[in-house]
Design a protein around this motif. Structure first.
Motif, mmCIF file in Angstrom:
data_model
loop_
_atom_site.group_PDB
_atom_site.id
_atom_site.type_symbol
_atom_site.label_atom_id
_atom_site.label_comp_id
_atom_site.label_asym_id
_atom_site.label_seq_id
_atom_site.Cartn_x
_atom_site.Cartn_y
_atom_site.Cartn_z
ATOM 1 N N GLU A 126 0.836 -1.206 0.000
ATOM 2 C CA GLU A 126 0.000 0.000 0.000
ATOM 3 C C GLU A 126 0.869 1.254 0.000
ATOM 4 O OE1 GLU A 126 -2.854 0.072 3.114
ATOM 5 O OE2 GLU A 126 -4.040 -1.596 2.308
ATOM 6 N N LEU A 127 1.957 1.219 0.771
ATOM 7 C CA LEU A 127 2.862 2.371 0.834
ATOM 8 C C LEU A 127 3.549 2.633 -0.496
ATOM 9 C CD1 LEU A 127 4.530 1.585 4.290
ATOM 10 C CD2 LEU A 127 3.011 3.520 3.801
ATOM 11 N N ILE A 128 3.817 1.564 -1.237
ATOM 12 C CA ILE A 128 4.565 1.687 -2.495
ATOM 13 C C ILE A 128 3.663 1.883 -3.706
ATOM 14 C CG2 ILE A 128 6.095 0.460 -4.114
ATOM 15 C CD1 ILE A 128 7.328 -0.943 -1.684
ATOM 16 N N PHE A 129 2.613 1.082 -3.802
ATOM 17 C CA PHE A 129 1.867 0.997 -5.061
ATOM 18 C C PHE A 129 0.543 1.776 -5.115
ATOM 19 C CE2 PHE A 129 4.425 -2.950 -4.920
ATOM 20 C CZ PHE A 129 5.140 -2.777 -6.085
ATOM 21 N N LYS A 130 -0.018 2.127 -3.966
ATOM 22 C CA LYS A 130 -1.285 2.866 -4.005
ATOM 23 C C LYS A 130 -1.067 4.257 -4.598
ATOM 24 C CE LYS A 130 -4.636 2.716 -1.125
ATOM 25 N NZ LYS A 130 -5.498 2.796 0.067
ATOM 26 N N GLU A 131 -2.097 4.776 -5.206
ATOM 27 C CA GLU A 131 -2.020 6.084 -5.866
ATOM 28 C C GLU A 131 -1.566 7.176 -4.902
ATOM 29 O OE1 GLU A 131 -2.069 8.396 -9.184
ATOM 30 O OE2 GLU A 131 -2.537 6.252 -9.110
ATOM 31 N N ASP A 132 -2.006 7.064 -3.637
ATOM 32 C CA ASP A 132 -1.626 8.067 -2.643
ATOM 33 C C ASP A 132 -0.440 7.600 -1.797
ATOM 34 O OD1 ASP A 132 -2.856 6.061 -1.194
ATOM 35 O OD2 ASP A 132 -4.002 7.407 0.091
ATOM 36 N N GLY A 133 0.338 6.644 -2.311
ATOM 37 C CA GLY A 133 1.507 6.136 -1.589
ATOM 38 C C GLY A 133 2.683 7.086 -1.684
ATOM 39 N N ILE A 134 3.843 6.615 -1.287
ATOM 40 C CA ILE A 134 5.050 7.440 -1.299
ATOM 41 C C ILE A 134 5.399 7.830 -2.735
ATOM 42 C CG2 ILE A 134 7.545 7.418 -0.866
ATOM 43 C CD1 ILE A 134 6.946 5.611 1.560
ATOM 44 N N ASN A 135 5.567 9.137 -2.948
ATOM 45 C CA ASN A 135 5.836 9.669 -4.281
ATOM 46 C C ASN A 135 7.323 9.985 -4.402
ATOM 47 O OD1 ASN A 135 5.966 11.001 -6.697
ATOM 48 N ND2 ASN A 135 4.421 12.531 -6.225
ATOM 49 N N ALA A 136 8.070 9.037 -4.965
ATOM 50 C CA ALA A 136 9.515 9.219 -5.080
ATOM 51 C C ALA A 136 9.984 9.331 -6.523
ATOM 52 C CB ALA A 136 10.235 8.053 -4.406
ATOM 53 N N SER A 137 9.088 9.110 -7.472
ATOM 54 C CA SER A 137 9.501 9.156 -8.872
ATOM 55 C C SER A 137 8.331 9.537 -9.769
ATOM 56 C CB SER A 137 10.054 7.800 -9.302
ATOM 57 O OG SER A 137 10.345 7.786 -10.680
ATOM 58 N N GLU A 138 8.632 10.352 -10.772
ATOM 59 C CA GLU A 138 7.604 10.731 -11.730
ATOM 60 C C GLU A 138 7.639 9.860 -12.978
ATOM 61 O OE1 GLU A 138 8.227 14.867 -12.496
ATOM 62 O OE2 GLU A 138 7.422 15.494 -10.558
ATOM 63 N N THR A 139 8.711 9.092 -13.122
ATOM 64 C CA THR A 139 8.841 8.302 -14.347
ATOM 65 C C THR A 139 9.158 6.832 -14.098
ATOM 66 O OG1 THR A 139 11.161 9.017 -14.471
ATOM 67 C CG2 THR A 139 9.576 10.235 -15.792
ATOM 68 N N ASN A 140 9.892 6.519 -13.038
ATOM 69 C CA ASN A 140 10.326 5.145 -12.803
ATOM 70 C C ASN A 140 9.215 4.278 -12.219
ATOM 71 O OD1 ASN A 140 12.847 5.827 -13.685
ATOM 72 N ND2 ASN A 140 13.903 4.837 -12.011
ATOM 73 N N SER A 141 9.403 2.994 -12.334
ATOM 74 C CA SER A 141 8.495 2.043 -11.712
ATOM 75 C C SER A 141 8.440 2.308 -10.214
ATOM 76 C CB SER A 141 8.993 0.618 -11.972
ATOM 77 O OG SER A 141 8.336 -0.300 -11.146
ATOM 78 N N ARG A 142 7.251 2.188 -9.654
ATOM 79 C CA ARG A 142 7.083 2.433 -8.220
ATOM 80 C C ARG A 142 7.902 1.479 -7.367
ATOM 81 N NH1 ARG A 142 3.097 5.394 -5.697
ATOM 82 N NH2 ARG A 142 1.798 6.684 -7.060
ATOM 83 N N ILE A 143 8.108 0.261 -7.848
ATOM 84 C CA ILE A 143 8.849 -0.703 -7.036
ATOM 85 C C ILE A 143 10.304 -0.273 -6.857
ATOM 86 C CG2 ILE A 143 9.474 -2.225 -8.976
ATOM 87 C CD1 ILE A 143 9.169 -4.579 -7.022
ATOM 88 N N VAL A 144 10.881 0.338 -7.879
ATOM 89 C CA VAL A 144 12.275 0.775 -7.800
ATOM 90 C C VAL A 144 12.409 1.930 -6.819
ATOM 91 C CG1 VAL A 144 14.253 1.697 -9.063
ATOM 92 C CG2 VAL A 144 12.743 0.021 -10.160
ATOM 93 N N SER A 145 11.639 2.995 -7.028
ATOM 94 C CA SER A 145 11.739 4.163 -6.161
ATOM 95 C C SER A 145 11.214 3.854 -4.761
ATOM 96 C CB SER A 145 10.963 5.333 -6.764
ATOM 97 O OG SER A 145 9.602 4.991 -6.986
ATOM 98 N N GLY A 146 10.105 3.126 -4.693
ATOM 99 C CA GLY A 146 9.480 2.844 -3.396
ATOM 100 C C GLY A 146 10.350 2.002 -2.485
#
Length: 242
Positions: A126-146
């Protein structure tokens, strides 16, 4: 989506490689780092803040995570480069999850009971993949940045995961199955550290090298094994062309 039990069975050879690599680390030896300079400095400073109760998720802690991600190549200039959000956006996305992060802070992957594992993984997803999760990247896969962010907030639970090493080592297409990779990766690391010999050596290594948590050691070993595999493949290719 491949279920976790099937994944563990299919990748048993790789999992045993990881275990043996950890067990065989010579005492007192620092494994070769894949980073240097700012990449090491900001990473260690972020972990210092993480381990300090007064600094945990304070401004300096979040600044050090932000700087680490840049040093680790998460933000590059140019139209096609990876992009991170502005600091204030990044900071807010973490602080919005502060309570959930604090609830997970004391958990250690090697101590998690099997019956609690899926619940913990679900909370991390939920912290990584949800729309309102941690926002660490505008382009990369969420799994990498998260996972890179969580590795500096919850270093005793989450290893960094990426396409070049984690996904490649386990043969997963990160573009189509990033949540599957995270799910399977977390079950794998839990499985690895259920082995007492592996767990004991990893804990001993962590005492010798405090900035290398058990999840980060798991990541380091995967990087080493995948690099070795690629080197062997390249050597065979070179020989075949001669």
């Amino acid at each position: 989506m491949e279920n976790n039990k099937d994944f563990l069975v299919k990748n048993q050879k790789q999992i045993e490689e990881i275990k043996q690599e950890i067990i065989q680390i010579p005492k007192g030896k620092v494994e070769k780092s894949y980073f240097s300079g700012p990449s090491i400095y900001f990473h260690q400073e972020a972990l210092k803040c993480c381990r300090n109760e007064k600094e945990f998720l304070g401004k300096r802690h979040i600044e050090m995570i932000y700087a680490t991600l840049v040093a680790w190549g998460m933000h590059r200039m140019g139209k096609s480069g990876a992009k991170m959000p502005d600091f204030d956006v990044f900071k807010k996305s973490i602080l919005d999850k502060k309570q959930k992060l604090q609830q997970l802070k004391t958990i250690r992957i090697e101590k998690v009971q099997e019956k609690a594992l899926d619940d913990i993984i679900g909370r991390l997803k939920e912290l990584i993949f949800k729309e309102d999760g941690i926002n660490a990247s505008e382009t990369n896969s969420r799994i990498v940045s998260g996972t890179k962010v969580l590795a500096h907030i919850l270093p005793d639970i989450v290893p960094p995961m990426d396409r070049n090493y984690t996904a490649a080592y386990f043969g997963i297409n990160i573009q189509n199955s990033s949540q599957n990779l995270f799910d399977n990766g977390m079950h794998t690391i839990w499985n690895v550290y259920q082995d007492k010999n592996v767990r004991d050596r990893a804990l001993e290594y962590h005492k010798e090298h405090v900035y290398i948590s058990l999840p980060k050691l798991f990541d380091n070993v995967i990087i080493k094994l995948e690099q070795s595999k690629k080197k062997t493949t390249n050597n065979k290719t070179t020989k075949s062309k001669k």
